[in-house]
Motif scaffolding. Structure first.
Motif, mmCIF file in Angstrom:
data_model
loop_
_atom_site.group_PDB
_atom_site.id
_atom_site.type_symbol
_atom_site.label_atom_id
_atom_site.label_comp_id
_atom_site.label_asym_id
_atom_site.label_seq_id
_atom_site.Cartn_x
_atom_site.Cartn_y
_atom_site.Cartn_z
ATOM 1 N N ALA A 154 0.832 -1.195 0.000
ATOM 2 C CA ALA A 154 0.000 0.000 0.000
ATOM 3 C C ALA A 154 0.871 1.251 0.000
ATOM 4 C CB ALA A 154 -0.917 -0.001 1.215
ATOM 5 N N TYR A 155 0.461 2.220 -0.790
ATOM 6 C CA TYR A 155 1.152 3.507 -0.795
ATOM 7 C C TYR A 155 0.785 4.260 0.470
ATOM 8 C CZ TYR A 155 2.098 8.348 -2.154
ATOM 9 O OH TYR A 155 2.546 9.643 -2.208
ATOM 10 N N ASN A 156 1.804 4.790 1.143
ATOM 11 C CA ASN A 156 1.559 5.479 2.418
ATOM 12 C C ASN A 156 2.145 6.875 2.361
ATOM 13 O OD1 ASN A 156 1.509 6.426 4.997
ATOM 14 N ND2 ASN A 156 2.825 4.822 5.867
ATOM 15 N N GLU A 157 1.285 7.856 2.249
ATOM 16 C CA GLU A 157 1.808 9.199 2.018
ATOM 17 C C GLU A 157 2.516 9.777 3.247
ATOM 18 O OE1 GLU A 157 -1.342 11.780 0.846
ATOM 19 O OE2 GLU A 157 -2.008 12.166 2.895
ATOM 20 N N ASP A 158 2.358 9.117 4.406
ATOM 21 C CA ASP A 158 3.068 9.595 5.596
ATOM 22 C C ASP A 158 4.580 9.434 5.488
ATOM 23 O OD1 ASP A 158 0.691 10.244 6.677
ATOM 24 O OD2 ASP A 158 0.538 8.487 7.989
ATOM 25 N N ILE A 159 5.012 8.489 4.662
ATOM 26 C CA ILE A 159 6.469 8.295 4.546
ATOM 27 C C ILE A 159 7.005 8.830 3.217
ATOM 28 C CG2 ILE A 159 6.590 6.382 6.183
ATOM 29 C CD1 ILE A 159 6.637 4.474 3.806
ATOM 30 N N VAL A 160 6.246 9.726 2.633
ATOM 31 C CA VAL A 160 6.734 10.432 1.445
ATOM 32 C C VAL A 160 6.934 11.891 1.824
ATOM 33 C CG1 VAL A 160 6.154 11.232 -0.869
ATOM 34 C CG2 VAL A 160 5.593 8.892 -0.170
ATOM 35 N N ARG A 161 8.130 12.390 1.645
ATOM 36 C CA ARG A 161 8.427 13.754 2.090
ATOM 37 C C ARG A 161 9.052 14.607 0.993
ATOM 38 N NH1 ARG A 161 7.909 13.745 7.709
ATOM 39 N NH2 ARG A 161 6.464 12.010 8.064
ATOM 40 N N PHE A 162 8.507 15.794 0.847
ATOM 41 C CA PHE A 162 9.052 16.764 -0.103
ATOM 42 C C PHE A 162 9.970 17.727 0.631
ATOM 43 C CE2 PHE A 162 4.808 15.441 -1.427
ATOM 44 C CZ PHE A 162 5.103 14.877 -2.648
ATOM 45 N N CYS A 163 11.184 17.835 0.176
ATOM 46 C CA CYS A 163 12.167 18.656 0.882
ATOM 47 C C CYS A 163 12.729 19.743 -0.011
ATOM 48 C CB CYS A 163 13.353 17.801 1.321
ATOM 49 S SG CYS A 163 13.073 16.800 2.757
ATOM 50 N N ARG A 164 13.095 20.829 0.613
ATOM 51 C CA ARG A 164 13.992 21.755 -0.053
ATOM 52 C C ARG A 164 15.411 21.245 0.160
ATOM 53 N NH1 ARG A 164 10.790 24.635 2.596
ATOM 54 N NH2 ARG A 164 8.896 25.350 1.551
ATOM 55 N N PHE A 165 16.387 22.080 -0.125
ATOM 56 C CA PHE A 165 17.716 21.496 -0.250
ATOM 57 C C PHE A 165 18.684 21.842 0.882
ATOM 58 C CE2 PHE A 165 15.727 21.802 -4.406
ATOM 59 C CZ PHE A 165 15.814 20.501 -4.834
ATOM 60 N N ASP A 166 18.163 22.316 2.006
ATOM 61 C CA ASP A 166 19.093 22.617 3.096
ATOM 62 C C ASP A 166 19.172 21.447 4.091
ATOM 63 O OD1 ASP A 166 16.936 23.942 5.426
ATOM 64 O OD2 ASP A 166 16.332 23.708 3.335
ATOM 65 N N PRO A 167 20.350 21.258 4.658
ATOM 66 C CA PRO A 167 20.618 20.114 5.524
ATOM 67 C C PRO A 167 19.725 20.076 6.766
ATOM 68 C CG PRO A 167 22.667 21.200 4.886
ATOM 69 C CD PRO A 167 21.555 22.073 4.417
ATOM 70 N N GLU A 168 19.386 21.221 7.308
ATOM 71 C CA GLU A 168 18.596 21.240 8.533
ATOM 72 C C GLU A 168 17.247 20.562 8.306
ATOM 73 O OE1 GLU A 168 20.071 23.896 7.237
ATOM 74 O OE2 GLU A 168 21.772 23.781 8.610
#
Lengths: 331, 331
Positions: free
Chosen positions: A212-226
């Motif tokens: 099953a696809y679980n959108e809770d473990i899909v994350r969109f990030c910008r590019f800073d380390p923090e």
DNA sequence: TTGTACGCGTTATCAA
DNA sequence: TTGATAACGCGTACAA
């Protein structure tokens, strides 16, 4: 070394500038004797036509612009090498600008390049770019543009990209076949074409394997380390993933680093897969397996399309949409 | 978007081009009413002066050239970021070329940049370059040049470099203090300034610790991976080193990779120290300890000197020779 | 076969 | 306060 102009040569040889100009361009109307004299003298004083004057006259520059989010990035620097090689071969110069993932910078870069009369543009969009009106407004007739990697989702433009869907599908499938069932997907902003295509590949691989696809473990990030640290923390603490599928060179490094610093000792079964051209990923321990894009070839193809368009604008019918295969690299 | 010229504006407003030009440059001699009309109209039609025409007229371009051996390299891409930031701030464009470690390419790049009337040049020399006559021939009065990183060993030029001697000294000392007594030094071609300075630092550290300098374990390499393999093979088989001190981003990776592939299992006490800005070296296992150069700052300082020279050529007396401290990064 | 004149877009000088 | 003209370096139509 002094700069020599047509006028200087003309004066030195007691000719008119037009005679000199024609002689150097090997015009049929010039006396062979005169021609030889001019050519020899020009050679001797190392005459070079002033490209700025030519640009002003012809309204083009035999140079092309390249805009990438950043050059300190394996994918982009390899792509630039492809662009440069082909452009150099065909007598064009390459002017490289960085958008630094900023739309404002990107707009400024495009406008500068256009004002400087580059004959065309090869561009991979910034992470902040949602539409390309700031590029298309110049009109594609007199300002050809080829998008690569991060392309707009419109039809009437040239595009060159990796098979993002296929690469993501293969990577995810590998993780599943390695026994991973809770694969976190860490990826770039959803505004980017690459993000959506890779996400789709990831999702399809899950579905094809009955996960099953679980959108809770899909994350969109910008590019800073923090941001990577926060995301990793939240994922590990609240969602217990068993592997990471990370997209982009930068995110792969950021998240890997954050994980190693904080959780390496509590979980040594973790697998890492990165959509990245980082060429030392296999030297890490544990390694990052990678989906590698043919970055050099992508740059090459993009600039080929661009130069063809520049040189025979009539000939092209319709728009190219080239998709190049990725490769899986597992240790 | 159509390009609007002064002439277009003049025609539209029934003025002469000179009036329009002066109005836009806020000349005191123009009637405020006229001025406002012109400025408003120019704004409305999005007038941008043609930089090519300006270049032709003023014989400069408000752009600077940058030549580096390659951009797919952490040190150089970070340096370029420094160059770009400062140049952008001061209204200059940056045109980036790669010499690909070839003198021929470097010569061609310099000549193209000069012909294109860049206002100055920031350059790190190719591995094949032994003298800079192809650069100095343009004369430093009208074509300011700042060398960085790989600089020529002559006096009358601007230079910005890392403290190569000190960095190498510190790295070698660290290895010695870690109990290593047979430290192989793998470095770039001896034609380069950085090579000789780092070698000197390595040697001094040995001597200060009573270790004899052994030229058999000092190797000068070009930048292809195959050569690294041969060198590593010969060193390991015939000279039994206990650690590597490797210079340059590329050599550090090549030699580390070759060693891992062939000798990792027979010797796990090996230490690696690299003079490299590779920012993931600590993620390797075993890690590569690093001497990190302030690449961004080096680029920044170089372009500052250049732009100061461009903007007030009279003011400068003598030549800068800036040396920036390195940093040791051990895990 | 060679020379003169113009134009690309802009600014500076001189004239009005 | 505004306009006409020349100049930057080049290529080319037109004239000679």
């Amino acid at each position: 070394m002094e700069i020599v102009t047509l006028k200087d040569i003309a004066k030195a040889l007691n000719l008119s500038t037009s005679t000199v100009s024609r002689a150097l361009r090997d015009s049929y109307e010039i006396n062979p004797v005169t021609k030889k004299m001019v050519v020899d003298y020009a050679e001797k004083v190392n005459y070079r036509p002033n490209p700025i004057a030519l640009s002003l006259k012809e309204n083009k520059s035999r140079s092309i612009g390249v805009i990438v989010p950043e050059i300190a990035n394996n994918f982009f620097s390899q792509a630039i090498n492809g662009i440069e090689d082909e452009a150099y071969k065909r007598g064009y110069h390459v002017v490289i600008f960085q958008s630094h993932e900023s739309l404002e910078r990107e707009i400024s870069n495009v406008s500068h390049l256009y004002a400087r009369k580059v004959d065309g543009l090869v561009i991979s969009l910034s992470g902040a770019t949602t539409d390309v009106s700031h590029i298309s407004k110049y009109g594609h007739e007199n300002f050809p543009v080829v998008y690569f990697d991060r392309v707009p989702e419109i039809e009437d433009v040239h595009k060159v990209q990796a098979d993002n869907f296929g690469g993501a599908y293969d990577a995810t499938t590998f993780l599943i076949n390695s026994g991973k069932l809770n694969i976190a997907h860490i990826t770039s902003p959803p505004t980017l074409s690459i993000t959506r295509e890779r996400l789709a590949g990831y999702r399809k691989a899950l579905e094809d394997n009955g996960i099953a696809y679980n959108e809770d473990i899909v994350r969109f990030c910008r590019f800073d380390p923090e941001e990577a640290i926060d995301v990793i923390d939240d994922l590990i603490i609240n969602h217990n993933p068993d592997s990471f599928f990370t997209c982009s060179d930068r995110l792969a490094i950021n998240t890997y680093q954050a994980f190693q610093a904080r959780y390496a000792d509590v979980n040594d079964q973790f697998l890492f897969f990165g959509f990245t051209n980082l060429n030392v990923a296999h030297l890490f321990k544990p390694p990052i397996h990678t989906v590698v894009q043919p970055a050099y070839e992508i740059g090459l193809e993009a600039v080929k399309i661009l130069l063809d368009d520049i040189e025979k604008p009539k000939k092209r019918v319709g728009f190219e949409n080239k998709i190049l295969k990725t490769e899986i690299n597992v240790k």
